[in-house]
Scaffold this active site. Sequence first.
Site, PDB file in Angstrom:
ATOM      1  N   ARG A  92     101.189  49.152 -57.835  1.00  0.00           N
ATOM      2  CA  ARG A  92     102.043  50.151 -57.205  1.00  0.00           C
ATOM      3  C   ARG A  92     102.098  51.450 -58.031  1.00  0.00           C
ATOM      4  O   ARG A  92     102.017  52.547 -57.479  1.00  0.00           O
ATOM      5  CB  ARG A  92     103.436  49.498 -57.091  1.00  0.00           C
ATOM      6  CG  ARG A  92     104.560  50.304 -56.641  1.00  0.00           C
ATOM      7  CD  ARG A  92     104.636  50.353 -55.150  1.00  0.00           C
ATOM      8  NE  ARG A  92     104.797  51.757 -54.828  1.00  0.00           N
ATOM      9  CZ  ARG A  92     104.971  52.251 -53.632  1.00  0.00           C
ATOM     10  NH1 ARG A  92     104.935  51.458 -52.600  1.00  0.00           N
ATOM     11  NH2 ARG A  92     105.130  53.524 -53.443  1.00  0.00           N
ATOM     12  N   HIS A  94     113.013  60.442 -39.213  1.00  0.00           N
ATOM     13  CA  HIS A  94     113.247  59.012 -38.984  1.00  0.00           C
ATOM     14  C   HIS A  94     113.726  58.825 -37.544  1.00  0.00           C
ATOM     15  O   HIS A  94     114.669  59.508 -37.119  1.00  0.00           O
ATOM     16  CB  HIS A  94     114.293  58.485 -39.970  1.00  0.00           C
ATOM     17  CG  HIS A  94     114.543  57.019 -39.783  1.00  0.00           C
ATOM     18  ND1 HIS A  94     113.608  56.069 -40.154  1.00  0.00           N
ATOM     19  CD2 HIS A  94     115.571  56.347 -39.221  1.00  0.00           C
ATOM     20  CE1 HIS A  94     114.072  54.876 -39.843  1.00  0.00           C
ATOM     21  NE2 HIS A  94     115.252  55.014 -39.280  1.00  0.00           N
ATOM     22  N   LEU A 133     115.571  54.762 -49.317  1.00  0.00           N
ATOM     23  CA  LEU A 133     114.762  54.827 -48.099  1.00  0.00           C
ATOM     24  C   LEU A 133     115.595  55.319 -46.902  1.00  0.00           C
ATOM     25  O   LEU A 133     116.695  54.810 -46.669  1.00  0.00           O
ATOM     26  CB  LEU A 133     114.197  53.433 -47.794  1.00  0.00           C
ATOM     27  CG  LEU A 133     113.255  53.354 -46.594  1.00  0.00           C
ATOM     28  CD1 LEU A 133     111.962  54.088 -46.865  1.00  0.00           C
ATOM     29  CD2 LEU A 133     112.988  51.906 -46.221  1.00  0.00           C
ATOM     30  N   GLY A 159      99.746  60.820 -36.024  1.00  0.00           N
ATOM     31  CA  GLY A 159      99.918  62.210 -36.454  1.00  0.00           C
ATOM     32  C   GLY A 159     100.341  63.150 -35.344  1.00  0.00           C
ATOM     33  O   GLY A 159     100.040  64.338 -35.392  1.00  0.00           O
ATOM     34  N   SER A 160     101.084  62.628 -34.358  1.00  0.00           N
ATOM     35  CA  SER A 160     101.521  63.546 -33.302  1.00  0.00           C
ATOM     36  C   SER A 160     102.505  64.576 -33.861  1.00  0.00           C
ATOM     37  O   SER A 160     102.532  65.727 -33.415  1.00  0.00           O
ATOM     38  CB  SER A 160     102.125  62.786 -32.116  1.00  0.00           C
ATOM     39  OG  SER A 160     103.340  62.183 -32.465  1.00  0.00           O
ATOM     40  N   ARG A 213     104.471  54.487 -46.327  1.00  0.00           N
ATOM     41  CA  ARG A 213     104.586  53.907 -47.666  1.00  0.00           C
ATOM     42  C   ARG A 213     105.820  54.469 -48.340  1.00  0.00           C
ATOM     43  O   ARG A 213     106.154  55.643 -48.129  1.00  0.00           O
ATOM     44  CB  ARG A 213     103.373  54.288 -48.536  1.00  0.00           C
ATOM     45  CG  ARG A 213     102.086  53.762 -48.035  1.00  0.00           C
ATOM     46  CD  ARG A 213     101.806  52.390 -48.609  1.00  0.00           C
ATOM     47  NE  ARG A 213     100.676  51.803 -47.901  1.00  0.00           N
ATOM     48  CZ  ARG A 213     100.454  50.503 -47.806  1.00  0.00           C
ATOM     49  NH1 ARG A 213     101.276  49.643 -48.363  1.00  0.00           N
ATOM     50  NH2 ARG A 213      99.420  50.040 -47.151  1.00  0.00           N
TER      51      ARG A 213
HETATM   52  C1  GRF Z   1     107.538  59.147 -35.787  1.00  0.00           C
HETATM   53  O1  GRF Z   1     108.146  58.645 -34.653  1.00  0.00           O
HETATM   54  C2  GRF Z   1     108.515  59.272 -36.917  1.00  0.00           C
HETATM   55  O2  GRF Z   1     109.840  59.253 -36.507  1.00  0.00           O
HETATM   56  C3  GRF Z   1     108.261  58.059 -37.755  1.00  0.00           C
HETATM   57  O3  GRF Z   1     106.916  57.760 -37.593  1.00  0.00           O
HETATM   58  C4  GRF Z   1     106.455  58.247 -36.348  1.00  0.00           C
HETATM   59  C5  GRF Z   1     105.163  58.973 -36.599  1.00  0.00           C
HETATM   60  O4  GRF Z   1     104.504  59.270 -35.415  1.00  0.00           O
HETATM   61  N1  GRF Z   1     108.645  58.336 -39.120  1.00  0.00           N
HETATM   62  P1  GRF Z   1     103.242  60.245 -35.421  1.00  0.00           P
HETATM   63  O5  GRF Z   1     102.204  59.621 -36.348  1.00  0.00           O
HETATM   64  O6  GRF Z   1     103.708  61.571 -35.886  1.00  0.00           O
HETATM   65  O7  GRF Z   1     102.750  60.237 -34.006  1.00  0.00           O
END
Ligand code: GRF
Length: 221
Positions: free
Chosen positions: A69, A113, A148, A16-17, A95
């Site tokens: 699902r 992404h 996706l 969750g950074s 997911r």
């Molecule tokens: C990020 O690098 C994002 O590009 C990808 O998943 C990662 C999540 O990182 N979709 P964080 O949990 O926000 O640290």
Amino acid sequence: MNNKSCRVVVLASGSGSNFQAFIDETASAACPYIITGLVSDKPDAFALERARKHAIPTTVVPFTDYRNRSDFDAALADAVTAFDADLVILAGFMRIIGGELINRYRGRMLNIHPALLPKYKGLHTHQRCLDNGDIHHGTTVHFVTAELDDGPSIVQAALMVTVDDTASTLNARVQAMEHQIFPMAARWFAEGRIEMQGEQAVLDGIPLASPVVLREEELLE
Ligand code: GRF
């Protein structure tokens, strides 16, 4: 929308950074949105700790609690909808999102992404970039559609790969840029500057033939 009238719900599966970058952004008086909740599919996601620390309501929808699902998709859709959000942020949500939820928030759901889309959809993007000997790498914020890692791109952050880079250093460099451009794209949305028209992102009334690209040097200076 302005004056913090835009309600944001964040979905995250891991550290969750990126979610933290949103939390930090909301501390600023000028931030035009508020975070109404966090939804995770992982009961042990560190993102949940971050939410608790900031008194942000959370809902956990563990994938394994559901028979199939479509039950999971329905529970996830309920959890997200309950936060009554204007904007859904996929911040490392690992997911696939069901079609009904995607349609409900069409033009109001953003994903990040870690690649310069349309390159390297899917997983292991940093290693794939290294394996191909790419000079450029980066990350993309895009509207979410049923495919996706597809959907109209809004903004990318790009870096030059060095001979010393590994998947791990690329991950760190990419994430530092993500923490800038993801809250920025949400700000644009909350200020009414970006929208999805048909299959295209539109910024300040101008359809984007390609995303806005910011370089690592300008982002992190
Ligand atoms: C990020 O690098 C994002 O590009 C990808 O998943 C990662 C999540 O990182 N979709 P964080 O949990 O926000 O640290």
